[in-house]
Motif scaffolding. Sequence first.
Motif, PDB file in Angstrom:
ATOM      1  N   ARG A 132      47.333  98.451 -28.934  1.00  0.00           N
ATOM      2  CA  ARG A 132      46.902  97.990 -30.256  1.00  0.00           C
ATOM      3  C   ARG A 132      45.674  98.754 -30.716  1.00  0.00           C
ATOM      4  O   ARG A 132      45.485  98.983 -31.901  1.00  0.00           O
ATOM      5  N   TRP A 133      44.800  99.120 -29.798  1.00  0.00           N
ATOM      6  CA  TRP A 133      43.615  99.905 -30.115  1.00  0.00           C
ATOM      7  C   TRP A 133      43.125 100.609 -28.857  1.00  0.00           C
ATOM      8  O   TRP A 133      43.501 100.243 -27.745  1.00  0.00           O
ATOM      9  N   GLY A 134      42.312 101.638 -29.029  1.00  0.00           N
ATOM     10  CA  GLY A 134      41.754 102.355 -27.897  1.00  0.00           C
ATOM     11  C   GLY A 134      40.372 102.885 -28.226  1.00  0.00           C
ATOM     12  O   GLY A 134      40.073 103.215 -29.384  1.00  0.00           O
ATOM     13  N   ILE A 135      39.496 102.976 -27.199  1.00  0.00           N
ATOM     14  CA  ILE A 135      38.122 103.440 -27.370  1.00  0.00           C
ATOM     15  C   ILE A 135      37.794 104.399 -26.229  1.00  0.00           C
ATOM     16  O   ILE A 135      38.086 104.118 -25.062  1.00  0.00           O
ATOM     17  N   ASP A 136      37.191 105.525 -26.602  1.00  0.00           N
ATOM     18  CA  ASP A 136      36.691 106.460 -25.588  1.00  0.00           C
ATOM     19  C   ASP A 136      35.335 105.951 -25.121  1.00  0.00           C
ATOM     20  O   ASP A 136      34.348 106.040 -25.850  1.00  0.00           O
ATOM     21  N   ALA A 137      35.279 105.415 -23.910  1.00  0.00           N
ATOM     22  CA  ALA A 137      34.043 104.832 -23.384  1.00  0.00           C
ATOM     23  C   ALA A 137      33.557 105.595 -22.169  1.00  0.00           C
ATOM     24  O   ALA A 137      32.823 105.062 -21.344  1.00  0.00           O
TER      25      ALA A 137
END
Length: 762
Positions: free
Chosen positions: A509-514
């Motif tokens: 549903r969503w993704g974040i580069d952390a």
Amino acid sequence: MDDGDLILADRYRLVRPLGRGGMGEVWEAQDTSLRRPVAVKVISVLAGGGSRADEARARFLREARITAALQHPHIVTVHDLGEATTGQGTTPFLVMELLRGEGLDAVVRRGPVGEEEVARWGAQVCDALGEAHAAGILHRDIKPANLFVAASGGLKVLDFGIARAADPSATGDRLTHTGFMVGTAAYMAPEQARGRPEQRSDLYSLGCVLCELLTGRLPFDAPDTLGYVTAHLHDPPPAPSSLLPGVSAPWDRLVGRLLAKDPRERYESATVLADELRCLGGERQAVPAARRYTPTVADQGARGASSPPSAAPVSDDLAAASTVQAPAGPSGGTGMSRRSLLMRGAGVAAVAVAGGAAAMYLTGDPERDPVAWSQRIADVDVINSDGPNVVLADGRCHVAAGHYYKETAALHTFDVATGKRLWTASLNAAWSRETRFTVVGGTVLALTQDSENKGGLVHAFDAATGERRWQKSVSYSAMRLDVHRPSGLLITGEDGYVTGVDPRTGASRWGIDASSPYDAAWLLAGDLVLFSDGTAVLGKTGKELWTRSGFQPLGDLAQPLGEGLLCYEAGRKDPVDLVCRKADTGEVMWRSPFQKTRPDQLRTDAFQPLDELVSGTTVFLPLAAGSRRKPTALNGLTGEQTWTYGSSYQEVGLETRATTSVAGGFVLLTGSGLVCLAADDGTQRWHADRQRAQTTGTYALLSRTEQARVLQRWTSARIVGVEHGRTLWTGQFDSTAISEPAASGDSIVVLDGSGTLWAVRV
């Protein structure tokens, strides 16, 4: 059984019969090993073969073992128990001390007894009841036929559950079909007739016995069971002096108080009543407490896969066989008669109380069994798992089977209400050690090891049908099942990239580069997902909400609290602080030192789940840190101290995980056992001598390991209501480990280490 030369278990030579009933026989026997006379009760009704008979015998042996643990001068001693092969088949037997004397029923048939003797015998019954009540066991059938006057003049209490063997009508995995009768109608307390016995119910029955001894008459007279029950429920009890002129006024007051309809109006305990009786009889000093010791029990037939005991209806014939006695003289004894006051017909519905598998007693509604159902599951491991073994969701019970070091992981799903098996899925892999499975949005997510990829596998199944939905490989660093409950998304991370995954489809549903400047470490906090770089994002969309420099949360979870979030963070003076931040901005609302443990000594599981420290808006700090030396409660909205618990850590030996929250309070471990403190002011709600508490919010499962011999160990447990500490169920499991309980409505489900899943109504 007619052969007087028969030897049971190559040890007990039967000499002569002492009594016979529909359930079995009582024999005088010779213990050929110790060369002493004993009484042997052969439970012939449980002879035979087949799964039903095997289960019935196992239940009887388990219940007998509970009774064997009661060691007291005024309780008949159980020496041994086991099984033997007779002409009827495999038959359980019980070995007890051989008593010389007569039953109190024979005494009362001869007429009234002197007041001094009544006081002495009554106090001795109270001593025995006090011992049993302290162990969480009710007798529930105090009457003259279960009281034995030994030749020495002392009194012994018989039948602490031994006679309640198996319900012959039990079928399948249902351990009790009809429930069992607990008590005899002529002596039964009103609340016991309603199916809610408690300790003071035994005192009511004793009041009936005292009245009968003093006057030669029961307090109520009725033609049948229903008549007795109705009288106990509604009729005012007569004063003993009105039944027999000359009975002194103090006895009128004492018996009248014991026969109060409301148990709260009776004596507080058997111990208090014993003191009153001794004063009434002119005896000022109570007898010393009995020395406790481990009983000798040889329960060879109730190990392994055998089910814990279930109680069953008691018959008149069984009652006749329950008195253990030797003849008083050459004429051959005093007889085995008992009053025919057991339940029949319409009386059953009024007085039947559901019996309990693995239980000595329990309370509940009269017309239903406390064990709703049970299921046998092979290859379970409730020890080597940090995650739950049982999860209840949407009317279904999901259970994890298999070991983390063997490729036998499997899921079993049952209907919570009926115990019907819905589906089973074999995963052909070994479980993850940290977490096994969870349920979200009608989907069961399971995590296993993937030896080929040196990581793990996430499996998704339809919770209703068991149909496989999807499967995904994850790295070791991502071997977690973190479900963001407000959004229903599975939060996963791979190579520094964190994703919110739809558990039904496996789609992102969503993704974040952390990955920069820190590794992808996160924890769930209410509507938010918090990252180790101080960033907070909305769990539903992945949208960044705020960033706070210097904010480095520790552990795996945060806890919503009002408008704030409670987190572990690196401490200012001590290694770990507890910090409450505003959920919408990240601003610090308050902080408090939490833990003195040095960072290099922190284990991966050193952070106690924060929900175990929060009850309502009260936050409990169990460990010494900063200037705090005692367990302390704070107002979670302001951080202000509200109360402290009075014992120091040195006195009570608190450990990191020695506390948990319950509805409106906290349960914590002290040097003398468990205490439950009210969250609002710290007052003690109740105390228990157990050393382990597993909670479900409104219930607590208190347990400890028992041992009779080196190879015989089991777990005794009781379920209490956390508000009042009142025991709702007690029993034992045939293993030294049980799972965390799971609750749904009035049912609690627990998996024992031998592989039996129990659904108990409380």
